[in-house]
Design an enzyme around this catalytic site. Structure first.
Site, mmCIF file in Angstrom:
data_model
loop_
_atom_site.group_PDB
_atom_site.id
_atom_site.type_symbol
_atom_site.label_atom_id
_atom_site.label_comp_id
_atom_site.label_asym_id
_atom_site.label_seq_id
_atom_site.Cartn_x
_atom_site.Cartn_y
_atom_site.Cartn_z
ATOM 1 N N ILE A 153 8.219 2.625 -8.594
ATOM 2 C CA ILE A 153 9.597 2.935 -8.963
ATOM 3 C C ILE A 153 10.513 1.729 -8.821
ATOM 4 O O ILE A 153 11.702 1.796 -9.108
ATOM 5 C CB ILE A 153 10.168 4.106 -8.115
ATOM 6 C CG1 ILE A 153 9.955 3.856 -6.617
ATOM 7 C CG2 ILE A 153 9.577 5.438 -8.529
ATOM 8 C CD1 ILE A 153 10.618 4.892 -5.717
ATOM 9 N N GLY A 154 9.944 0.614 -8.400
ATOM 10 C CA GLY A 154 10.784 -0.578 -8.286
ATOM 11 C C GLY A 154 9.941 -1.783 -7.930
ATOM 12 O O GLY A 154 8.866 -1.654 -7.343
ATOM 13 N N GLY A 171 10.526 -5.712 -6.315
ATOM 14 C CA GLY A 171 11.484 -6.654 -5.741
ATOM 15 C C GLY A 171 10.778 -7.886 -5.235
ATOM 16 O O GLY A 171 9.567 -8.049 -5.440
ATOM 17 N N GLY A 172 11.502 -8.765 -4.599
ATOM 18 C CA GLY A 172 10.920 -9.990 -4.071
ATOM 19 C C GLY A 172 9.864 -9.691 -3.024
ATOM 20 O O GLY A 172 8.900 -10.426 -2.857
ATOM 21 N N PHE A 173 10.033 -8.592 -2.364
ATOM 22 C CA PHE A 173 9.139 -8.182 -1.294
ATOM 23 C C PHE A 173 7.794 -7.742 -1.848
ATOM 24 O O PHE A 173 6.745 -8.005 -1.272
ATOM 25 C CB PHE A 173 9.833 -7.013 -0.574
ATOM 26 C CG PHE A 173 9.135 -6.495 0.637
ATOM 27 C CD1 PHE A 173 8.114 -5.571 0.534
ATOM 28 C CD2 PHE A 173 9.524 -6.908 1.899
ATOM 29 C CE1 PHE A 173 7.495 -5.075 1.672
ATOM 30 C CE2 PHE A 173 8.908 -6.416 3.040
ATOM 31 C CZ PHE A 173 7.897 -5.504 2.931
ATOM 32 N N GLY A 174 7.829 -7.082 -2.969
ATOM 33 C CA GLY A 174 6.608 -6.525 -3.537
ATOM 34 C C GLY A 174 6.974 -5.307 -4.357
ATOM 35 O O GLY A 174 8.077 -5.234 -4.908
ATOM 36 N N LYS A 175 6.042 -4.365 -4.409
ATOM 37 C CA LYS A 175 6.312 -3.180 -5.228
ATOM 38 C C LYS A 175 6.747 -1.981 -4.381
ATOM 39 O O LYS A 175 6.368 -1.867 -3.229
ATOM 40 C CB LYS A 175 5.066 -2.801 -6.012
ATOM 41 C CG LYS A 175 4.833 -3.731 -7.190
ATOM 42 C CD LYS A 175 3.604 -3.359 -7.977
ATOM 43 C CE LYS A 175 3.457 -4.321 -9.142
ATOM 44 N NZ LYS A 175 2.088 -4.326 -9.692
ATOM 45 N N VAL A 176 7.515 -1.106 -5.007
ATOM 46 C CA VAL A 176 7.926 0.123 -4.333
ATOM 47 C C VAL A 176 7.312 1.310 -5.073
ATOM 48 O O VAL A 176 7.444 1.417 -6.291
ATOM 49 C CB VAL A 176 9.462 0.270 -4.312
ATOM 50 C CG1 VAL A 176 9.868 1.497 -3.511
ATOM 51 C CG2 VAL A 176 10.120 -0.967 -3.737
ATOM 52 N N ASP A 179 23.107 -8.899 0.113
ATOM 53 C CA ASP A 179 22.717 -8.613 -1.264
ATOM 54 C C ASP A 179 23.320 -7.283 -1.704
ATOM 55 O O ASP A 179 22.624 -6.391 -2.168
ATOM 56 C CB ASP A 179 21.191 -8.609 -1.379
ATOM 57 C CG ASP A 179 20.740 -8.767 -2.822
ATOM 58 O OD1 ASP A 179 21.595 -9.108 -3.685
ATOM 59 O OD2 ASP A 179 19.546 -8.549 -3.104
#
Ligand SMILES: *[C@@H]1O[C@H](CO)[C@@H](O)[C@H](O)[C@H]1NC(C)=O
Ligand SMILES: *[C@@H]1O[C@H](CO)[C@@H](O)[C@H](O)[C@H]1NC(C)=O
Ligand SMILES: *[C@@H]1O[C@H](CO)[C@@H](O)[C@H](O)[C@H]1NC(C)=O
Ligand SMILES: *[C@@H]1O[C@H](CO)[C@@H](O)[C@H](O)[C@H]1NC(C)=O
Ligand SMILES: *[C@@H]1O[C@H](CO)[C@@H](O)[C@H](O)[C@H]1NC(C)=O
Ligand SMILES: *[C@@H]1O[C@H](CO)[C@@H](O)[C@H](O)[C@H]1NC(C)=O
Ligand SMILES: *[C@@H]1O[C@H](CO)[C@@H](O)[C@H](O)[C@H]1NC(C)=O
Ligand SMILES: *[C@@H]1O[C@H](CO)[C@@H](O)[C@H](O)[C@H]1NC(C)=O
Ligand SMILES: *[C@@H]1O[C@H](CO)[C@@H](O)[C@H](O)[C@H]1NC(C)=O
Ligand SMILES: *[C@@H]1O[C@H](CO)[C@@H](O)[C@H](O)[C@H]1NC(C)=O
Length: 845
Positions: A512-513, A515-520, A630
């Site tokens: 569902i998303g 980001g820089g962190f990885g996937k959600v 952010d």
């Protein structure tokens, strides 16, 4: 505008003069005490002492009692740090404040934010407080008192005005039989000039008033009529709190709120003592329709304790008329005429001149409600004019040194008020998870003095995490967080197989998303609870330690307006965080670029207020404060009830490696939100979040992308473009067409002002999130009043009065852009590229 800012500066100057005089001429000082705390804290711009902080010589505590604390605080006050701890006394105890001025006057404030502590059920507390010979409260129960007030707030400040006899003041707390004392903070603020003098207008009769300065006085109500909440440092060094008046009006919202900030001036320097200019700048007067009605009064109604006399202080400042005889009205107290032919200009000596008038009504001692009405003189047959009021205060006067009403006891025994109070309590418990701590250090300090402490065991048993509090949460409240999960402070440790099961082995269709962190991923855990599962990219440089710090930090943050972390998984080099699932996705998706139905203005305001609460909590709710870094509409998530929650908070704090990915993500995703001062000075403060929040506000009202490179040059950057319109006071030209005619222009104007202030060039001139929050709440109030007024006018089929001025459908909307804009494709403009490079440098530094 120039004039206005000059007057603002002059206004500040006046205040400064007063403050300087105060500190030079007199030695009187404030005592600010946080109960149940062992360190000092900067709370509202002032340093507050913990009551067991080492090295304090200004007060002593007669017995240690029990230091209690709650893990989180879900209120919205700048006073939040005051209310996270409390002191409980099971025996008579006192605080002795040393170094007060003999014959000096003070405001004594007792702060209460009831929370449960182990076996001490705060709803069953009951106690007396005596200070300097005045009985302040008797058989007092803060929970019952809060439930009696017509307010949703779960905190309470009792304020007293005392003239102190000697150089110490003893504030003594005595529990009722088998009960205990609960108190969060004590505040003693000197009042240098005479706040109460003897010239009081008596209503019907000649009841003599003995010198008010010798009385004990309790503040019952203090309202900024027609204006926003005014509090803390906004009030010339006295730290009074002025509430909004609308909920006390008999005919809800009768009268039109008005304001004029120009050329306001006090008649003398110490006139600022009585009320800040902020109170005089706003007022309520009758609307045109109300004036024409001829049978109309603006009326307020207040509940008071019977058996006491009350002093009513009305604050006036004419904002419209220059000359006498242009606005003349009567003042009625308890249905009797207190003043007729009242002419503010004549009494104050002109327009924009603050003036106050005190009234004393002996009848008030026999009734339990107090009516205050302002309206035209119907008898006179003269020209009908309307009435105006800027501020209102009601003070209870002591009777033989007694201010305490004993109604507390009887209501404690009444079934219905008991259930009422428990509703409030449940509401506060629903949002606060409770942690009771017995301060060991505290006992070290007092062990020497008090060797034979019998109840050491009792307090030790309090030092247990009150897990049950979570289970006591009210089911009626919209709490999404699952009790069983959030019971543990660090969240649940999930196994990798649980996570795999929840996400169907990281099924791409559940993403569902990204980001820089990885996937959600959207995942379903334990009996169907939906969650958002954030899985670190295996390439992420973030080490195990940073990951643990991350969990530690996020688990400390609990707030209704922050997305909650439910748990984590750190098995087999996987780093996974599990959050509550936010059914309605991002705020941005509801503003533009999707097919979702547009949000109403009321919804948008509620969401902005929610997000502001979350950010305010981040900035002030923890010891060091956390900068989000952010803030943007895609980081404001909405749950199934459209409650806004900040997400991705604090991530950038956990380490340089993570900082790197985060900030560079921010650069890609957050153009248009970045604080220009941050580039110039390369220093990040909370005010950078404020800047970004200002951009979000404009985004909410204009419903377009913050950067849209397909538009003409002047329109690409939303912040610049909207600021230009706002500075010409014509924001309504560019608002989302869906809002046209559906929002009141006053609310829109004020909203625009707030956004404009957030985008101030210099961080230090931007408001704090707390200030933004109060102002947004006021905007919301304006809108609600307008909607209600419109409904009433529609129902009665009357032509619109002053309150129902609406935005016309005129006003062309310049440069409405195509609805979608890909954030990844933004870096086209060479100017922006330069910005991007700076940003990357900053992040690599
Ligand atoms: C306490 O007293 C000291 C002087 O003894 C003074 O400097 C200090 O400001 C006082 N603190 C408070 C909180 O009043
Ligand atoms: C305050 O407490 C101390 C210690 O228990 C006691 O000696 C003193 O008399 C108390 N003062 C008052 C006014 O009750
Ligand atoms: C306080 O006021 C009283 C009378 O008002 C006076 O007798 C007394 O001396 C004053 N005390 C001080 C310390 O000023
Ligand atoms: C106080 O709250 C507790 C827990 O909710 C409840 O059991 C108790 O009956 C309450 N007491 C009163 C006096 O309301
Ligand atoms: C309290 O909250 C409820 C629901 O949020 C609202 O309807 C009501 O108007 C509020 N009351 C006051 C006095 O603010
Ligand atoms: C205003 O201040 C002056 C000088 O400090 C003082 O004499 C006067 O009584 C004050 N007035 C009031 C109303 O406090
Ligand atoms: C506000 O006051 C100023 C100065 O008296 C006046 O010029 C202006 O017209 C007033 N504004 C409103 C809206 O009444
Ligand atoms: C306003 O209220 C007073 C007192 O209740 C009443 O006597 C008076 O008639 C009212 N005025 C109007 C215009 O209704
Ligand atoms: C004032 O009059 C109204 C009715 O006109 C009545 O309901 C109210 O109780 C009166 N208020 C007081 C304080 O007597
Ligand atoms: C102060 O209290 C906190 C917990 O409330 C404790 O962790 C800390 O050690 C105490 N500090 C001192 C100096 O007593």
């Amino acid at each position: 505008m120039g004039k206005e800012s000059i007057m603002k500066i002059l206004g500040n100057f006046l205040v400064i003069i007063c403050v300087v005089r105060r500190t030079e001429g007199d030695e009187a000082m404030s005592f600010l005490i946080i109960c149940g705390r062992n360190s000092s804290a900067m709370v509202d711009g002032r340093w507050w002492n913990g009551d067991t902080a080492p090295g304090n010589n200004n007060f002593t505590l007669s017995s240690p009692g029990i230091a209690a604390s709650t893990a989180t605080f879900d209120g919205d006050s700048i006073y939040a740090p005051l209310y996270k701890t409390a002191r409980i006394f099971a025996e008579t105890s006192n605080y002795t404040l040393i170094g007060t001025q003999a014959n000096g006057s003070y405001f004594l404030r007792l702060h209460f934010y009831p929370f449960f502590v182990g076996n001490y059920l705060v709803n069953e507390s009951s106690f007396d407080v005596v200070a300097d010979g005045h009985s302040l409260v008797s058989q007092f129960n803060p929970v019952i008192e809060i439930s009696r007030r017509n307010s949703n707030s779960s905190m309470l400040v009792k304020e007293f005005f005392l003239t102190i006899n000697s150089n110490v003041i003893v504030v003594e707390f005595s529990p009722s039989k088998d009960s205990f004392v609960f108190v969060n903070a004590i505040e003693l603020v000197p009042v240098l000039h005479t706040l109460f003098v003897d010239s009081v207008t008596k209503v019907g009769g000649n009841a003599p008033i003995t010198s008010l300065n010798k009385c004990g006085i309790e503040t019952m109500y203090r309202l900024n009529v027609g204006g926003p909440v005014v509090k803390g440092g906004q009030d010339s060094g006295l730290w009074r709190s002025w509430e909004m008046d609308s909920k006390y009006m008999i005919t809800a919202n009768a009268g039109a709120a008005m304001q004029n900030r120009s050329a306001m001036d006090y008649s003398s320097a110490n006139a600022s003592l009585f009320a800040p200019l902020l109170v005089y700048e706003t007022a309520r007067s009758m609307s045109n329709a109300e004036v024409l009605d001829r049978r109309f009064n603006m009326s307020w109604k207040f509940e008071v304790d019977p058996g006491f006399n009350y002093l009513i202080r009305l604050h006036f400042c004419e904002l419209e008329y220059e000359k006498p005889n242009q606005r003349v009205f009567n003042i009625y107290i308890n249905n009797r005429t207190a003043a007729d032919n009242f002419d503010i200009v004549a009494r104050a000596g002109g327009k924009n001149k603050p003036h106050h008038q005190d009234f004393f009504d002996p009848v008030s001692a026999r009734v339990n409600t107090l009516w205050i009405q302002l309206g035209p003189d119907t008898e006179a047959g003269a020209a009908i004019t309307d009435a105006l009021l800027n501020g209102l205060e009601i003070f209870k006067l002591s009777h033989n040194g007694n201010l305490a009403s004993v109604s507390g006891k009887s209501s404690l025994n009444q079934k219905d008020s008991r259930s009422k109070s428990s509703i409030i309590l449940m509401a506060s418990m629903a949002s606060v998870s409770i942690l009771a701590v017995a301060s060991v250090a505290f006992y070290c300090v007092f062990k020497l003095r008090e060797r034979k402490r019998k109840d050491l065991k009792k307090s030790a048993s309090v030092a247990i995490l009150d897990v049950n509090a979570n289970e006591k949460r009210s089911a009626g409240k919209n709490q999404i967080r699952k009790c069983s999960i959030s019971a543990s402070r660090h969240g649940k440790a999930f196994t990798l197989s649980e996570i795999r099961a929840a996400t169907n082995d990281f099924d791409e269709s559940l993403v569902i998303g990204v980001g820089g962190f990885g996937k959600v991923y959207k995942g379903e855990i334990e009996g169907g609870t939906l969650t958002a599962i954030k899985r670190a990219n295996p390439q992420s440089e973030q080490g195990l330690r940073e990951f643990e710090t991350e969990i530690e930090m996020l688990s400390k943050l609990r707030h209704r307006h922050l997305v909650a972390m439910i748990g984590f998984c750190d098995e087999k080099n996987e780093m996974i965080l599990v959050y509550e699932y936010m059914a309605n996705g991002t705020l941005r998706s509801h503003l533009f670029g999707s097919t979702l139905p547009p949000l109403s203005w009321e919804n948008r305001l509620e969401i902005c207020i929610g997000a502001a609460r979350g950010l305010h909590y981040l900035h002030t709710g923890t010891e060091r404060g956390i900068i989000h870094r952010d803030v943007k509409s895609t980081n404001i998530l909405l749950d199934e009830n459209f409650v806004a929650k900040m997400s991705d908070f604090g991530l950038s704090k956990t380490g340089p490696a993570f900082d790197h990915t985060h900030v560079s993500t921010a650069v890609k995703g957050s153009f248009g939100y970045l604080d220009p001062e941050y580039f110039r000075r390369q220093q990040l403060t909370e005010k950078s979040d404020v800047y970004s929040f200002g951009v979000v506000l404009f985004e909410v009202v204009c419903a377009r992308a913050v950067i849209n490179p397909t538009l003409s040059k002047g329109q690409i950057n939303l912040a610049e473009w909207a600021l230009r319109w706002q500075s010409q006071r014509s924001l309504e030209t560019i608002i989302d067409p869906h809002l046209k005619g559906k929002c009141c222009s006053d609310s829109l104007q004020m909203f625009g002002n707030i956004a404009e202030k957030c985008l101030a060039d210099e961080g230090k001139t931007r408001p704090t999130m707390g200030e933004i929050l109060w102002h947004l709440e006021y905007v919301q109030q304006l809108q609600e009043d307008w909607v209600r007024a419109n409904e009433e006018f529609d129902r009665e089929n009357l032509p619109s009065g002053r309150t129902s001025r609406s935005l016309g459908e005129s006003g062309s909307r310049e440069g409405k852009e195509p609805s979608s804009s890909d954030e990844e494709s933004l870096c086209i403009d060479p100017e922006m590229k330069a910005v991007k490079e700076t940003a990357v440098k900053v992040s690599e530094k």
